[in-house]
Design a protein around this motif. Sequence first.
Motif, PDB file in Angstrom:
ATOM      1  N   ALA A 111      16.110  -8.743  -8.713  1.00 29.79           N
ATOM      2  CA  ALA A 111      17.554  -8.784  -8.437  1.00 29.79           C
ATOM      3  C   ALA A 111      18.353  -8.751  -9.732  1.00 29.79           C
ATOM      4  O   ALA A 111      19.392  -8.072  -9.819  1.00 29.79           O
ATOM      5  N   LYS A 112      17.868  -9.460 -10.754  1.00 32.14           N
ATOM      6  CA  LYS A 112      18.538  -9.466 -12.053  1.00 32.14           C
ATOM      7  C   LYS A 112      18.514  -8.072 -12.680  1.00 32.14           C
ATOM      8  O   LYS A 112      19.536  -7.584 -13.185  1.00 32.14           O
ATOM      9  N   LEU A 117      21.609  -2.065 -13.203  1.00 36.76           N
ATOM     10  CA  LEU A 117      21.408  -0.622 -13.054  1.00 36.76           C
ATOM     11  C   LEU A 117      22.648   0.072 -12.516  1.00 36.76           C
ATOM     12  O   LEU A 117      23.459  -0.520 -11.802  1.00 36.76           O
ATOM     13  N   SER A 118      22.757   1.349 -12.844  1.00 42.70           N
ATOM     14  CA  SER A 118      23.793   2.185 -12.230  1.00 42.70           C
ATOM     15  C   SER A 118      23.286   2.791 -10.928  1.00 42.70           C
ATOM     16  O   SER A 118      24.069   3.231 -10.085  1.00 42.70           O
ATOM     17  N   GLY A 124      17.314   1.993  -6.424  1.00 45.38           N
ATOM     18  CA  GLY A 124      17.495   1.043  -7.508  1.00 45.38           C
ATOM     19  C   GLY A 124      16.522  -0.119  -7.422  1.00 45.38           C
ATOM     20  O   GLY A 124      15.932  -0.529  -8.430  1.00 45.38           O
ATOM     21  N   TYR A 125      16.346  -0.658  -6.204  1.00 47.01           N
ATOM     22  CA  TYR A 125      15.400  -1.758  -6.034  1.00 47.01           C
ATOM     23  C   TYR A 125      13.961  -1.302  -6.312  1.00 47.01           C
ATOM     24  O   TYR A 125      13.176  -2.018  -6.934  1.00 47.01           O
TER      25      TYR A 125
END
Length: 259
Positions: A111-112, A117-118, A124-125
């Motif tokens: 999560a951090k 991230l863009s 993204g995950y």
Amino acid sequence: YKTSYHISKKSKHATKIANKAIENGCDVIVAIGGDGTVNEIATVAIKNNIPLGIIPIGSGNGLGNYLKIPQDIAESINIINKYKVKFIDVGYINDYLFVNVAGVGFDAEVAKAYSKLSIRGFAGYFHSTVLNYIPYKSKKYKIRFNNQVIARKALLISFANSGQYGYNTSIAPEAEIDDGLIDMCIMDKVPPFLVPFVVSQFFTKTIDHTPYHESYKISEAFVYLNSEPVIHVDGEPIKLPDKILHVRAVPQALQVICP
């Protein structure tokens, strides 16, 4: 009835918007977004004892998926208009509310990383998970709950209020959102060659069948760590100054409009 909408522009802005809406006499607050947005607004809904509607258009939409609220905006609005209210449990990890899932360990680190991230959404995950899995070192935890104390070296510990992890995956397939309990799930680190198989079990909701997973139903737990952790609450990372986590369930605390 009269409606108005407002767009949140940064973290915690949705909470300020919801508080202002209460001052103006609103009867229902609707969260349009994912679990993070729901979390921010749920804090205000609980405090003021008013129902929360959800239009789940965020990334993971764990709570919305669990409550079977469709991601189609027109359909979710129709559910809000029908105004069927359900009382659900919430959890707290130290002073931080979670309505879906909170945790410490690897998923908090993901999560951090994701927050920086863009790339958004599942891509993204996935990127954050793959990039951080191999180098991540399991941590040692001592956990006190249900009149017992256990010690574990774990990849992560998740505290699940619902059976959804987001993206229609599940860390706690047996979790129920109105049973007054939190499902505490402890995951060992899986050998890299088994990762694809175990990941598939998140999607088939059979992760509790793997020997790398153990779970307990709790109303309260204390987790003792060797250093100040990063946790996540409903997918939002938080750096804590504490080495002790106090997790507790609060039954029937939130009113949610759902099918």
